[in-house]
Enzyme design. Sequence first.
Site, PDB file in Angstrom:
ATOM      1  N   CYS A   6      -2.308  35.497  68.798  1.00 33.86           N
ATOM      2  CA  CYS A   6      -2.856  36.853  68.985  1.00 33.86           C
ATOM      3  C   CYS A   6      -2.073  37.600  69.729  1.00 33.86           C
ATOM      4  O   CYS A   6      -0.900  37.416  70.231  1.00 33.86           O
ATOM      5  CB  CYS A   6      -4.287  36.710  69.607  1.00 33.86           C
ATOM      6  SG  CYS A   6      -3.904  35.986  71.267  1.00 33.86           S
ATOM      7  N   GLY A 103       1.522  43.682  59.863  1.00 34.91           N
ATOM      8  CA  GLY A 103       1.841  43.151  58.549  1.00 34.91           C
ATOM      9  C   GLY A 103       1.851  41.685  58.670  1.00 34.91           C
ATOM     10  O   GLY A 103       1.358  41.026  59.677  1.00 34.91           O
ATOM     11  N   HIS A 120     -10.529  41.019  66.020  1.00 37.18           N
ATOM     12  CA  HIS A 120     -10.067  41.640  64.806  1.00 37.18           C
ATOM     13  C   HIS A 120      -8.781  40.777  64.380  1.00 37.18           C
ATOM     14  O   HIS A 120      -8.166  40.053  65.207  1.00 37.18           O
ATOM     15  CB  HIS A 120      -9.159  42.869  65.202  1.00 37.18           C
ATOM     16  CG  HIS A 120     -10.059  44.064  65.795  1.00 37.18           C
ATOM     17  ND1 HIS A 120      -9.507  45.124  66.593  1.00 37.18           N
ATOM     18  CD2 HIS A 120     -11.374  44.081  65.727  1.00 37.18           C
ATOM     19  CE1 HIS A 120     -10.612  45.938  66.781  1.00 37.18           C
ATOM     20  NE2 HIS A 120     -11.571  45.334  66.491  1.00 37.18           N
ATOM     21  N   HIS A 145      -9.805  30.477  68.949  1.00 40.96           N
ATOM     22  CA  HIS A 145      -8.737  30.931  69.918  1.00 40.96           C
ATOM     23  C   HIS A 145      -9.324  32.213  70.306  1.00 40.96           C
ATOM     24  O   HIS A 145      -9.526  32.447  71.544  1.00 40.96           O
ATOM     25  CB  HIS A 145      -7.583  30.853  69.552  1.00 40.96           C
ATOM     26  CG  HIS A 145      -6.398  31.491  70.145  1.00 40.96           C
ATOM     27  ND1 HIS A 145      -5.612  30.805  70.945  1.00 40.96           N
ATOM     28  CD2 HIS A 145      -6.024  32.690  70.618  1.00 40.96           C
ATOM     29  CE1 HIS A 145      -4.769  31.639  71.632  1.00 40.96           C
ATOM     30  NE2 HIS A 145      -5.113  32.505  71.433  1.00 40.96           N
ATOM     31  N   GLU A 146      -9.691  33.188  69.357  1.00 39.37           N
ATOM     32  CA  GLU A 146      -9.818  34.479  69.780  1.00 39.37           C
ATOM     33  C   GLU A 146     -11.271  34.636  70.538  1.00 39.37           C
ATOM     34  O   GLU A 146     -11.217  35.390  71.358  1.00 39.37           O
ATOM     35  CB  GLU A 146      -9.953  35.409  68.317  1.00 39.37           C
ATOM     36  CG  GLU A 146      -8.549  35.640  67.628  1.00 39.37           C
ATOM     37  CD  GLU A 146      -7.476  36.090  68.582  1.00 39.37           C
ATOM     38  OE1 GLU A 146      -7.598  36.906  69.751  1.00 39.37           O
ATOM     39  OE2 GLU A 146      -6.197  35.577  68.481  1.00 39.37           O
TER      40      GLU A 146
HETATM   41 CA   LIG Z   1       0.412  39.960  61.218  1.00 42.03          CA
HETATM   42 ZN   LIG Z   2      -7.457  45.673  66.919  1.00 37.85          ZN
HETATM   43 ZN   LIG Z   3      -4.385  34.342  72.373  1.00 33.70          ZN
END
Ligand SMILES: [Ca+2]
Ligand SMILES: [Zn+2]
Ligand SMILES: [Zn+2]
Length: 420
Positions: A6, A103, A120, A145-146
């Site tokens: 992330c 990307g 997201h 994780h997020e």
């Molecule tokens: Ca990416």
């Molecule tokens: Zn975002």
């Molecule tokens: Zn993280």
Amino acid sequence: MDDLVCGFDDSVLDATHDSNGRVKRYSLYASKWKKKHLYYRIVNSPHDNEAEKYRVQNTVARAIKLWSDASPLTFYEAKDGQKADFVVKFIKGDHNDGYPFDGEGGIYAHAFFPQDGDVHFDNDEIWALKQENSPKKDLFIIAAHELGHSLGLGHSKVDGAVMRPKYRDIMKHKDMEKLSADDTAAIQAVYGPCPKVEYWLKDLLKRRTKPAISKRRPSTCSGPFDAMFMGADMRTYVMRGRYYWRLNEEKMIGRPQPLLIKHRWPGLPGNVNAAVTSYYTKRTYFFKGDRLWRYNNNILDSSFPIKTKGTGLPKNPDAALVWGPKNRIVIFRGKKFWVWNEFTRKVDPGFPKLIRKYWHGVPNHLDAALRWKNGITYFFKSGYYWKFEDDFEKTAKCYPRPVALYWSSCGGTSLERYGT
Ligand SMILES: [Ca+2]
Ligand SMILES: [Zn+2]
Ligand SMILES: [Zn+2]
Ligand SMILES: [Ca+2]
């Protein structure tokens, strides 16, 4: 460059080292949710189609369960029009939150701390929406994780923690069913430990579930259940009113549909009280009122249904299951349980006994119960379930839990849907 899970930048917090330079285990952010019941909404799926969205729902629910199992937090999927505390979505490139995606590769996802909490996923990545071995990005472990960030946690340096910042480190644990000790310590440092069973039980123990509505074709089997059992085919069945559902296996997609009981088990009425499949004979027994039906798969055995009068069994039992190393059939009603011998068709001497003396933490007046294929026994009542492990002989501390979230393959993910 290492692929990062992330875009969360630990250097901002500088929280992974304390002032003496010692490595801390986990790191916490300054904010936390001020409530313990959180609503979330899954906005879309990578290609935005229904079957795919259903998989995303199940996978995200599995990730949420990790955190919920280790804390007093509960999560509900918000219904249409209902306000969500945080949303989950797939989006690519610059999406106007100040943290554009990059990307394919690089950063895979990001999440905002409370009181925002939005998650997201970079939709330029190719996502694995279910458990599989492939080079696709594993949605389950990245969501886990997020969600840690959504709940206020920073990164961890401890091996095995889902909050480690690099994808290759957390990918080793993509089949995790339980958080690491470090993740558990982190979430409990913020929100406290699991609630004791009593925390949930206050009003539940008093409440009796209303009988299921049998007139309308229900859209979900998330409860209240009439009966729940594993068939001789090792599939899990749920009954409610005139309908039954067969729970989804892992690789199946789409919501299970309610089907008519009379089509599958000819001669069996709806609104059954309890059901269980014998470990020894593979016959399925259905209990209703003072009668008992016995099916060989879907064929009614001759001379059935029989009256239970004289067997020692109670009328209108609440629930039935197979129990213990001897695989005995146990019948529950009210505050009591009976062990029943299918060969003599009689209750064992010495029964009934009180549920609370032998099944610590299990409520009276159950809706349904079953021993599942993982060998663990589940009890259901009023939209909640209790997990009972043979070797512990008591329910785990974090139970009961809402049925709708954890048995979501049954089609229900929102609190309001169970009609309690
Ligand atoms: Ca990416
Ligand atoms: Zn975002
Ligand atoms: Zn993280
Ligand atoms: Ca029942």
